[in-house]
Design a protein around this motif. Structure first.
Motif, PDB file in Angstrom:
ATOM      1  N   ILE A  43     -15.412 -19.279  33.650  1.00 20.05           N
ATOM      2  CA  ILE A  43     -16.277 -18.383  32.874  1.00 20.05           C
ATOM      3  C   ILE A  43     -16.417 -17.103  33.692  1.00 20.05           C
ATOM      4  O   ILE A  43     -16.679 -17.164  34.893  1.00 20.05           O
ATOM      5  N   GLU A  44     -16.186 -15.957  33.053  1.00 25.72           N
ATOM      6  CA  GLU A  44     -16.397 -14.689  33.731  1.00 25.72           C
ATOM      7  C   GLU A  44     -17.641 -14.028  33.137  1.00 25.72           C
ATOM      8  O   GLU A  44     -17.752 -13.928  31.911  1.00 25.72           O
ATOM      9  N   VAL A  45     -18.536 -13.604  34.017  1.00 27.46           N
ATOM     10  CA  VAL A  45     -19.734 -12.876  33.591  1.00 27.46           C
ATOM     11  C   VAL A  45     -19.580 -11.453  34.111  1.00 27.46           C
ATOM     12  O   VAL A  45     -19.459 -11.229  35.325  1.00 27.46           O
ATOM     13  N   ILE A  46     -19.506 -10.502  33.180  1.00 25.31           N
ATOM     14  CA  ILE A  46     -19.304  -9.105  33.576  1.00 25.31           C
ATOM     15  C   ILE A  46     -20.600  -8.342  33.307  1.00 25.31           C
ATOM     16  O   ILE A  46     -21.014  -8.209  32.160  1.00 25.31           O
ATOM     17  N   PRO A  47     -21.290  -7.921  34.375  1.00 20.83           N
ATOM     18  CA  PRO A  47     -22.566  -7.225  34.180  1.00 20.83           C
ATOM     19  C   PRO A  47     -22.370  -5.920  33.401  1.00 20.83           C
ATOM     20  O   PRO A  47     -21.262  -5.353  33.376  1.00 20.83           O
ATOM     21  N   VAL A  55     -23.889  -7.023  28.887  1.00 15.45           N
ATOM     22  CA  VAL A  55     -23.232  -8.101  29.620  1.00 15.45           C
ATOM     23  C   VAL A  55     -22.134  -8.689  28.728  1.00 15.45           C
ATOM     24  O   VAL A  55     -22.295  -8.768  27.500  1.00 15.45           O
ATOM     25  N   VAL A  85     -23.469 -23.728  36.612  1.00 13.99           N
ATOM     26  CA  VAL A  85     -23.806 -23.291  37.972  1.00 13.99           C
ATOM     27  C   VAL A  85     -24.620 -24.376  38.671  1.00 13.99           C
ATOM     28  O   VAL A  85     -24.478 -24.622  39.859  1.00 13.99           O
TER      29      VAL A  85
ATOM     30  N   GLN B  37     -26.586  -4.899  42.521  1.00  8.65           N
ATOM     31  CA  GLN B  37     -25.920  -5.452  41.335  1.00  8.65           C
ATOM     32  C   GLN B  37     -24.925  -4.446  40.762  1.00  8.65           C
ATOM     33  O   GLN B  37     -23.904  -4.798  40.217  1.00  8.65           O
ATOM     34  N   LEU B  40     -21.412  -4.972  41.560  1.00  6.65           N
ATOM     35  CA  LEU B  40     -20.834  -6.248  41.145  1.00  6.65           C
ATOM     36  C   LEU B  40     -19.904  -6.018  39.950  1.00  6.65           C
ATOM     37  O   LEU B  40     -20.353  -5.592  38.890  1.00  6.65           O
ATOM     38  N   GLY B  41     -18.606  -6.278  40.165  1.00  7.39           N
ATOM     39  CA  GLY B  41     -17.662  -6.094  39.059  1.00  7.39           C
ATOM     40  C   GLY B  41     -17.757  -7.236  38.079  1.00  7.39           C
ATOM     41  O   GLY B  41     -17.883  -7.065  36.885  1.00  7.39           O
ATOM     42  N   LYS B  42     -17.687  -8.440  38.596  1.00  7.11           N
ATOM     43  CA  LYS B  42     -17.839  -9.627  37.746  1.00  7.11           C
ATOM     44  C   LYS B  42     -18.095 -10.859  38.607  1.00  7.11           C
ATOM     45  O   LYS B  42     -17.909 -10.826  39.819  1.00  7.11           O
ATOM     46  N   ILE B  43     -18.571 -11.917  37.924  1.00  2.00           N
ATOM     47  CA  ILE B  43     -18.781 -13.204  38.583  1.00  2.00           C
ATOM     48  C   ILE B  43     -17.913 -14.228  37.846  1.00  2.00           C
ATOM     49  O   ILE B  43     -17.923 -14.267  36.599  1.00  2.00           O
ATOM     50  N   LYS B  62     -17.199  -4.064  43.289  1.00  6.34           N
ATOM     51  CA  LYS B  62     -16.673  -2.726  43.024  1.00  6.34           C
ATOM     52  C   LYS B  62     -16.923  -1.859  44.251  1.00  6.34           C
ATOM     53  O   LYS B  62     -17.880  -2.127  44.998  1.00  6.34           O
ATOM     54  N   VAL B  81     -26.883 -15.514  39.039  1.00  8.93           N
ATOM     55  CA  VAL B  81     -25.981 -15.742  37.900  1.00  8.93           C
ATOM     56  C   VAL B  81     -26.803 -15.918  36.619  1.00  8.93           C
ATOM     57  O   VAL B  81     -26.519 -15.311  35.590  1.00  8.93           O
ATOM     58  N   LEU B  84     -28.193 -12.616  35.490  1.00  8.94           N
ATOM     59  CA  LEU B  84     -27.128 -11.776  34.920  1.00  8.94           C
ATOM     60  C   LEU B  84     -26.922 -12.108  33.445  1.00  8.94           C
ATOM     61  O   LEU B  84     -26.845 -11.234  32.590  1.00  8.94           O
TER      62      LEU B  84
END
Lengths: 88, 88
Positions: A43-47, A55, A85, B37, B40-43, B62, B81, B84
């Motif tokens: 899973i990718e979470v992109i802020p 998001v 998580v 934050q 932060l590019g992605k998680i 980033k 997480v 986000l």
């Protein structure tokens, strides 16, 4: 023929208005995914950022590697990410 | 010379024992990240699977695109997480 043009135009318009046009997902995404958790590659979470004002959550499915946008407003999606998580 | 060999071997041993050897992260990861934050590019959240017996969380920063493993057992990481995903 006219229908496909219309829906493409809608998607285009939707993606431009939906989040300043440089978001990864072109619509709000699915409220849930049928696949079992075992079929979940990641899973990718992109802020949100200067290029996308909300998001984005993208699931990569196994074994195909298919990517699916998920709706960050969906309770199901949020619960699934949080549970992932916590499931160490 | 001996020290680097030793630490490399340790990392190797650690990664092999840590999660059946095909995990993305070679150690448990950082308990938090200093970057704001905005950096932060992605998680990425990778569920446990047949190739890695625990959840892995990887942050892409980033502007460098540097990837950093985060500790899924860290309260700070889990809170970050979850926050986000809720910050739509």
């Amino acid at each position: 023929h006219c229908r496909t043009n219309y829906s493409a135009a809608l998607r285009m318009k939707w993606s431009l208005t939906y989040g300043k046009g440089r978001c990864s997902c072109i619509d709000k995404g699915s409220d849930f995914i049928q696949q079992k958790q075992k079929a979940l590659g990641k899973i990718e979470v992109i802020p949100k950022s200067s290029s996308c004002d909300h998001v984005e959550i993208i699931a990569t499915l196994k074994p195909t590697g298919e990517q699916k946008c998920l709706n960050p407003n969906s309770k199901w999606v949020r619960k699934m990410v949080t549970a992932l998580v916590k499931k160490r």
